[in-house]
Design an enzyme around this catalytic site. Sequence first.
Site, PDB file in Angstrom:
ATOM      1  CB  SER A   1      -0.747   3.450  14.467  1.00 34.88           C
ATOM      2  OG  SER A   1      -1.280   2.282  15.025  1.00 34.88           O
TER       3      SER A   1
ATOM      4  CG  HIS B   1      -0.241   9.707  20.326  1.00 36.20           C
ATOM      5  ND1 HIS B   1      -1.539   9.358  20.057  1.00 36.20           N
ATOM      6  CD2 HIS B   1       0.501   8.596  20.123  1.00 36.20           C
ATOM      7  CE1 HIS B   1      -1.585   8.085  19.695  1.00 36.20           C
ATOM      8  NE2 HIS B   1      -0.360   7.593  19.721  1.00 36.20           N
TER       9      HIS B   1
ATOM     10  CB  CYS C   1       7.588   0.592  -8.461  1.00 35.01           C
ATOM     11  SG  CYS C   1       5.963   0.567  -7.694  1.00 35.01           S
TER      12      CYS C   1
ATOM     13  CB  CYS D   1       1.588   0.353  -8.609  1.00 35.78           C
ATOM     14  SG  CYS D   1       1.246  -1.194  -9.445  1.00 35.78           S
TER      15      CYS D   1
END
Lengths: 125, 485, 440
Positions: free
Chosen positions: B47, B51, B401, B403
């Site tokens: 993810s 933390h 690229c 995009c």
Amino acid sequence: MTEAEQYICIGCPIGCPLRLEHEGDKIIEISGHDCDRGAKYAKQEFTEPRRDFSTTVAISGARWNRLPVKVNRQIHKDRVMEGARIIHELQVEAPVKLGQVLIKNVFGEEGIDVVACRTMDRVIS
Amino acid sequence: MTMYDVVIIGGGVVGCSIARELSRFQVRTALLEQCAEVGFGTSKTNSGIIHAGHHSPPGTLKGMLVVRGNELYDRLQKELGFSFRRIGELVVAQSQEEIEILEHLKQQGVEKGVPGLEIWDQKRLLREEPNLSHTLLSALHAPSAGVINPYELAFALIENAEKNGVVLKVDSPVEKIEYQKDRLVLHTPTKKLATRFVLNCAGVFSDKIAQMVGLNDFVILPRKGEEYMLDKRLQGLVRRLIFPVPTKQSKGTLIIPTYDGTIMVGPTAQDTFDRYDVSTTYEGAKQVFEAVKKICPSISERDTITEFAGLRAVSNTNDFIIGTTAVKGFINVAGIQSPGLTAAPAIAEYVCDILENEGLELIKKPDFKPHIPKVSHFGNLSVAEQKRLIEENASYAKVICRCELVTEAEINHAIDHGARTLDGIKFRTRAGMGRCQGGFCAARCMNILAGHTGQAIHQITKRGSGSWIVTKMENHQHPKTGKEV
Amino acid sequence: MSLKWKTINIQKPGKKFNILGHMEQAYDVVVIGGGPGGMGAALGARESGVARVLILDRESEPGGILLQCIHSGFGLHYFKEQLTGPEYAERFLNKVIDDNVKIMAGSYVSGIAVDSDGTKQVRVLSEDHGQVIVKTRAVVLSMGCRERTRGAIRIPGTRPSGVLTAGLAQKFVNMMGMLPGKRIAILGSGDIGLIMARRLMLEGCEVVGVFEYLPYSNGLTRNVVQCLEDFGIPLHLSTTVAYIHGRDRVERITVAPVEKDLKPDLSQARDIQCDTLLLSIGLIPENELSQSLGIRLDLITGGPWVSSTLETSMPGVFACGNVLHVHDLVDYVTRESLLAGRFAGEWAQGVRRPVDNIRLIPGDNVRYCVPHSLSTEREHTIYMRCKTVMQPCKIRVGNLMEKKLRFVVPAEMIMLKIKPHLLDKFHGDTLRIDILPEDA
């Protein structure tokens, strides 16, 4: 004996389901069409279905690895795979010009040629 | 057969962190990675959260290492230049009972030395994060939490480690470990390596590696997490990491404003027996979106642009398993589940201590180079900076690229710094990560990669082994590359 | 600034030709995109009487996606003959070159700024010339479209290699000489998917089937017959891909019929072995540049909102081709872009047409209309798409006119001409267009 063939009309997006009844080579009746184009199409498909045919061949010394080519006239539907086999044997070298004939009389038939669909210059790599 | 002091099995963020830490010392270190590049396992699908540390209970190893790990990130980022930003996190309470849990978490955090913890009431919460649900009651704010691109961390760590002498061998799964008198011998399909110490950092495969030396004292129970990336137009929907109140199983389903500004939601927590199961599912999507909609009602499944899943290497002890074993020289660094990414730099220090205790002499290299060259993403630069770069190197003007506005110079740099696959380029440069998902640039990236590595186009893979992209045409004489000249 | 431009490697058949020549100080019209839309716009601009027209193309050679569309079926309206994509492109390129339009290939437009006097500064990243600022009076946007990807339709499963858009597969096969796989499934029955099914069969691949979640094909009937039926490729309607399997490479897919809500009915799912899944699931106008300029977009078309002169909400910036709305035939792109180019050329010469006074409202069974507004002084061609199949039916334009049609289908654009004498009598400010059953 009367037999029947089924076609889908390609004249427009409605795609009428066509039915052609025939005895041997003789057309008895065409049904299912919404307009004249359907009848004409069914007749053509029954007597001599023809297709546009284009593919690519290997090319060296050019910007890309493949050169688009086409057969300059429509060919019989059943000859498409044969045509692909013959044409794919071809190896060409740049430069090639749009419309340049690459195989003359491809099926041994006068006037049916394989031609280049674009110009490809020689590129020194 | 080359003799090493330490061989690390597994090139995830944990293995790479240790490799980089060891590269400070005069120690002969090698890292074996089974994939085509480092970071391609659990790390790539992490993810990406650093933390604050209040979640893990004190008294556990993970609870101890997470706070120290968090502290180490600022210096690490300065040295290695990966994408990392402290954006803070909020644990939000949806009921009266949950408010009590927030107090408990805060207490836990304060004891562990987590800085800046604060309980926000509803008014403050909705002022700071106006798009969250108005039914939320309060939140615990932890300012030291951050977001990171975890794969970039793995790439940067190994690049720096290699620069300082660590030997990296990719496509090298360990198939057998032999114990000889004073050393361990590792077999990969192509080579054998002898070493004094083996560090088992093999993630979801670490119990299998331990079994190779006869150790059966723990098992890994992979726990799958599915993540859903949302369209860029939702950028700014939330500014901080948003956590629900945690359950026993996991920290829950989160709303993550990633470093690159995309909103990501997830992960799920699903036990699986298949160590390769990184599939997303209908049920997973349903769970994720039902959970996050309670916290942020405007999020919709329809905004998904891409999705992926990863496996957490959860051990049966539910804590990190780091330490020596009955087999001399074989050290486990296993069961590294959340907050493993945060703890990784602290794990590396901890493992060095263990090695030293075991008799490995750690003498500092006088010429250790802590930095790697910083790569700027061309698209993020000012017009003047872009102009300067183009004047230095014309391939900055060649857009590959469109995009994500990635230039040929950046692709070249990525390949020069270790990218060997299409995913390797993508995760280093963002080429192919945008809206067209590689529809336009994949062929160009393949040509550039082929040009650099001398591979034929059909030998190029998405991410190594069997992930081929194209195959040869029967009737085509193949030049070395399918290059557009 | 008088830069000497390098010759790029495109020649007019038979003679050496330097497309770029000398860089002008400024242009009247700059066209962004060198596909059929861009080339048409450049020709249109020249027809309007302006001299200095430049095409900026991001690829290494102009022609756009036509260069990889090697099948025939282009040009029937414009050239009155069946051409392949590369032939259509080359004929236009020759016209453009003959007409003294300048072309700068390998050029990516990274931004446009507007001076106080309305002059536009187009910032270009050029492979050959670095960062260049090009000044112009008018701009025509013609960047085309891109394909929708797996993410857009959410197919669960693993993420192996071998899942790619039909257009990328087309580039691999037709230009690079590579196959995307050996055993191929195709999701979506758009024309590119159907055309690729035939191409891959001819190149020796096995095409295991085309899957379409709608109850009808999205492609032309001709392509269903000649690309699938001729080769015995099954078309599975009301069926979708529910799951992708395979660790490194696609190993198989799960397909399932869709229920009324278009969600897969997993109780009737079955697996199909294949190593490749091609996606032909729609096209999206590519408007990132337009968005960065703050140009107003139509959420339905995904393209700019345009007036009857095809001018966007940014004065002096026009749009045409697939960046405006996705077309079904290139001939219509050409027709539209010639017009856009003409209006852009006029604009550059200081001509200002009267502001449109009628706004078009898409009504029953009309998904969108382009342009979005009309003026009363001249004839207009409106392009539309319907939402669902209807046959027979009629188009009703406010209370001005009704026109009977044999059918409408979402895959086919509808073209409607409105004569000025009709609008002369119209005094409202909005005009609603409906497509209704014939007897309504």
